[in-house]
Design a protein around this motif. Structure first.
Motif, PDB file in Angstrom:
ATOM      1  N   TYR A   1      47.715  39.412  41.472  1.00 24.43           N
ATOM      2  CA  TYR A   1      46.453  39.115  42.171  1.00 24.43           C
ATOM      3  C   TYR A   1      46.698  38.252  43.410  1.00 24.43           C
ATOM      4  O   TYR A   1      46.145  38.512  44.490  1.00 24.43           O
ATOM      5  CB  TYR A   1      45.490  38.407  41.219  1.00 24.43           C
TER       6      TYR A   1
ATOM      7  N   VAL B   1      38.575  35.416  37.856  1.00 19.23           N
ATOM      8  CA  VAL B   1      38.802  36.024  39.181  1.00 19.23           C
ATOM      9  C   VAL B   1      37.462  36.383  39.824  1.00 19.23           C
ATOM     10  O   VAL B   1      37.197  36.063  40.990  1.00 19.23           O
ATOM     11  CB  VAL B   1      39.706  37.261  39.050  1.00 19.23           C
TER      12      VAL B   1
ATOM     13  N   THR C   1      40.054  41.417  45.328  1.00 16.10           N
ATOM     14  CA  THR C   1      39.582  41.323  43.943  1.00 16.10           C
ATOM     15  C   THR C   1      39.395  42.706  43.325  1.00 16.10           C
ATOM     16  O   THR C   1      39.795  42.969  42.192  1.00 16.10           O
ATOM     17  CB  THR C   1      38.260  40.544  43.894  1.00 16.10           C
TER      18      THR C   1
ATOM     19  N   PHE D   1      42.664  44.384  42.513  1.00 14.47           N
ATOM     20  CA  PHE D   1      43.251  43.768  41.321  1.00 14.47           C
ATOM     21  C   PHE D   1      42.627  44.338  40.050  1.00 14.47           C
ATOM     22  O   PHE D   1      43.326  44.664  39.086  1.00 14.47           O
ATOM     23  CB  PHE D   1      43.064  42.253  41.365  1.00 14.47           C
TER      24      PHE D   1
END
Length: 625
Positions: free
Chosen positions: A51, A171, A296, A299
């Motif tokens: 990430y 996240v 994001t 990921f």
């Protein structure tokens, strides 16, 4: 996994029972579980590093000259470190769990063997060796897989979702919520197809049919000589054929139920994208920081396939645990069978008279009585012979003396002591046996004979073998007394095995001797020699001799005639042949059988009427001239 909750004082079941067994070796098991948890946490470090790498790359896009290479390499090193730590911790966890597993299996097998040796002989005859073999080998061995592999993996499987959810929501909570919704839907569908108690019953039926098939297979293989002699096949052996059919009828529905559940869950977990992509489109269309959103979203697109793999580990752990729970339940069913009550009397009796006092016994709870109100006394130093028709109860009397079964009514006493009050070891030291069917273990002939008394010297074993008239053929074996029975084609005839069994009894030299057709496999040449050995063995002992050859018991001090479980006559041979009764009938039939000769077929007589040397009439030819 559905399981019944154990009440206080009740035996544990399901997962709680498995954990109880796993914690037999608590220190290595707990250490292994802790290391497995740490290994699981370390396994997520690479995803976190990925990430950060994605965020660095997307942050400088499209000008990669501004990429912080040092930071990217640092994250790469972090990912590599997470992998290495995961491998090291997992390896140490598995090593510790294997130590716990093998220690537990050792103790469990010893306990199982110890327990079944204390069960009545009737239980073994009714259960069958194939079923006990499967439980001993397969069911107990399955625990090795659970303790050494499944339990650490199960802990990892249940820790992984927790760490995974923390990472998902840390996240971006929106994508985390979408992923969680997909997971919930997947497990709802899995529960809808699991079948609940129906699946549990299918698994129980499957395991029972597998044990029955194993039992029938062992019986079939042991009787293969009879099968081949009559040119039969597995399909003509009804019990084996029926057990295979029953196994097929249970394993297919069970397997299909597992396939449906697994396929549903796999498809649903792999379809989490259906929840993630719409949320991604919605969030992306309203975002002000597109680079952060892109990092994001990428990921999550990478991480979601790992979610499916992680959760499948949970399912596999649950299914394996359910299967192993069933195996352990079958094991516990054997372990809870009541043992024969252990006596506490360890002193030697004052004498070795055997007294049956109004003994009644049946092999099954509601079955017919095998013995009915039997009373007699077999005195020390004397031979008590038991004769009668087959199935009359002769061997039952012999089996009751060493407590292979316990009487229902009455009592059996040795030297005035009820055999049920005697400690098993003391009783076994008191009684020696030579049975009609004898068994040799796959070990040296020396050790097979020494089984009668493990501390016997080689000279004592050889002396016993000579007394039993088996030294000659043992000496001719490849390694003499050190020859391993059954190895490299070393086989012995029924008569030879029986003589080794007599040598066992001679070595043991117990004060009570039970002979159940001890010369049944003897040929005419050796029967006289074995009888001489038995005469030496019987001196001064309380002897119970069961015989079909009435000539072998003519000199017995007393003869008991058993018919349909009842004692119908008692006396010496001379007394019994002088009075009408069952014994006289048996003796007349026996002596008539000794004089019997095969008659020439009538057609042959017609071809050669009185023309055979030594025959002077058709009547004499019927005698076998």
């Amino acid at each position: 996994m559905a399981k019944k909750k154990s009440q206080p004082g009740e035996p544990k079941q399901g997962l709680s029972r498995l954990m109880e067994l796993a914690m037999t070796k608590k220190a290595p098991m707990v250490s292994g579980i802790i290391l497995s948890v740490l290994a699981t946490v370390a396994s997520f470090v690479p995803y976190l590093a990925i990430y950060f790498v994605i965020r660095e790359i997307v942050g400088v896009y499209p000008d990669f000259n501004d990429l912080n290479v040092t930071a990217v390499l640092g994250y790469g090193a972090l990912a590599l470190g997470g992998v290495l730590v995961n491998v090291l911790l997992y390896t140490a966890s598995v090593a510790l769990s294997h130590l716990a597993a093998y220690g537990t299996l050792y103790e469990l097998k010893i306990s199982f063997v110890s327990h079944i040796t204390k069960l009545p002989l009737g239980y073994h005859l009714n259960t069958g060796s194939g079923k006990l073999r499967k439980i001993m080998d397969d069911n107990i061995e399955s625990l090795e897989g659970f303790i050494a592999h499944d339990l650490p993996n199960m802990v990892s499987a249940f820790v992984s979702p927790v760490v995974m959810l923390v990472l998902l929501f840390a996240v971006d909570w929106r994508f985390g919520l979408a992923t969680l919704l997909g997971i919930i839907v997947a497990f709802v569908l899995y529960g809808a197809t699991s079948g609940g108690n129906t699946t549990q019953q299918l698994m129980t039926d499957y395991q029972a049919s597998l044990e029955n098939m194993s039992n029938a297979s062992v019986e079939y293989i042991r009787g293969i000589s009879v099968v081949k002699a009559f040119r039969q096949t597995a399909f003509s052996f009804k019990r084996l054929y029926d057990s295979i059919k029953n196994y097929t009828a249970t394993v297919i529905p069970y397997s299909l139920s597992q396939e449906l559940m697994t396929a549903t869950l796999t498809a649903a977990l792999n379809a989490i994208y259906l929840f993630l992509i719409p949320i991604g489109i919605l969030v992306g269309s309203h975002t002000q920081d597109y680079q952060s959103f892109a990092a994001t979203f990428i990921f999550y697109l990478i991480f979601v396939p790992a979610v499916a793999a992680i959760l499948m580990k949970v399912i596999y752990a649950m299914v394996n645990t359910m299967q192993i729970s069933g195996s352990v339940a079958r094991l516990d069913q054997i372990m809870t069978e009541p043992e024969m009550k252990e006596g506490t009397y360890t002193e030697k009796p004052e004498n070795y008279d055997i007294v049956f006092e109004n003994v009644t016994f049946s092999y099954t709870k509601d079955g017919p009585a095998a013995l009915k109100d039997i009373s007699f006394t077999a005195r020390q130093g004397e031979v008590t012979a038991i004769v009668g028709p087959s199935g009359g109860g002769k061997s039952t009397i012999a089996n009751l003396i060493p407590r292979f079964y316990d009487v229902e009514q009455g009592a059996i006493k040795i030297g005035g002591i009820d055999v049920r009050d005697m400690e098993s070891a003391a009783l076994m030291e008191t009684v020696s046996f030579v049975f009609q069917d004898n068994f040799l273990f796959k070990q040296s002939i020396m050790d097979n004979i020494r089984m009668g008394r493990p501390d016997a010297t080689e000279d004592e074993v050889i002396a016993a073998a000579k007394a039993a008239r088996c030294d000659d053929f043992i000496s001719e074996l490849p390694n003499g007394y050190q020859t391993i029975f059954g190895k490299e084609g070393v086989k012995l005839s029924g008569g030879q095995i029986q003589r080794i069994a007599i040598a066992r009894a001679i070595v043991k030299n117990a004060p009570v001797l039970v002979l159940d057709e001890a010369t049944s496999f003897s040929d005419p040449e050796n029967e006289h020699l074995i009888q001489q050995a038995l005469n030496e063995l019987m001196k001064g002992k309380t002897v119970i001799m069961i015989a079909h050859r009435l000539s072998t018991i003519r000199n017995a001090n007393q003869i008991l005639v058993i018919d349909s479980g009842e004692l119908v006559q008692t006396g010496t041979h001379e007394d019994l042949v002088q009075q009408p009764g069952k014994y006289l009938t048996l003796w007349e039939n026996y002596t008539q059988a000794l004089r019997w000769k095969m008659a020439r077929p009538v057609a042959e007589e017609a071809k050669h009427p009185a023309g055979i040397p030594g025959c002077h009439s058709a009547e004499s030819m019927k005698g076998g001239c």
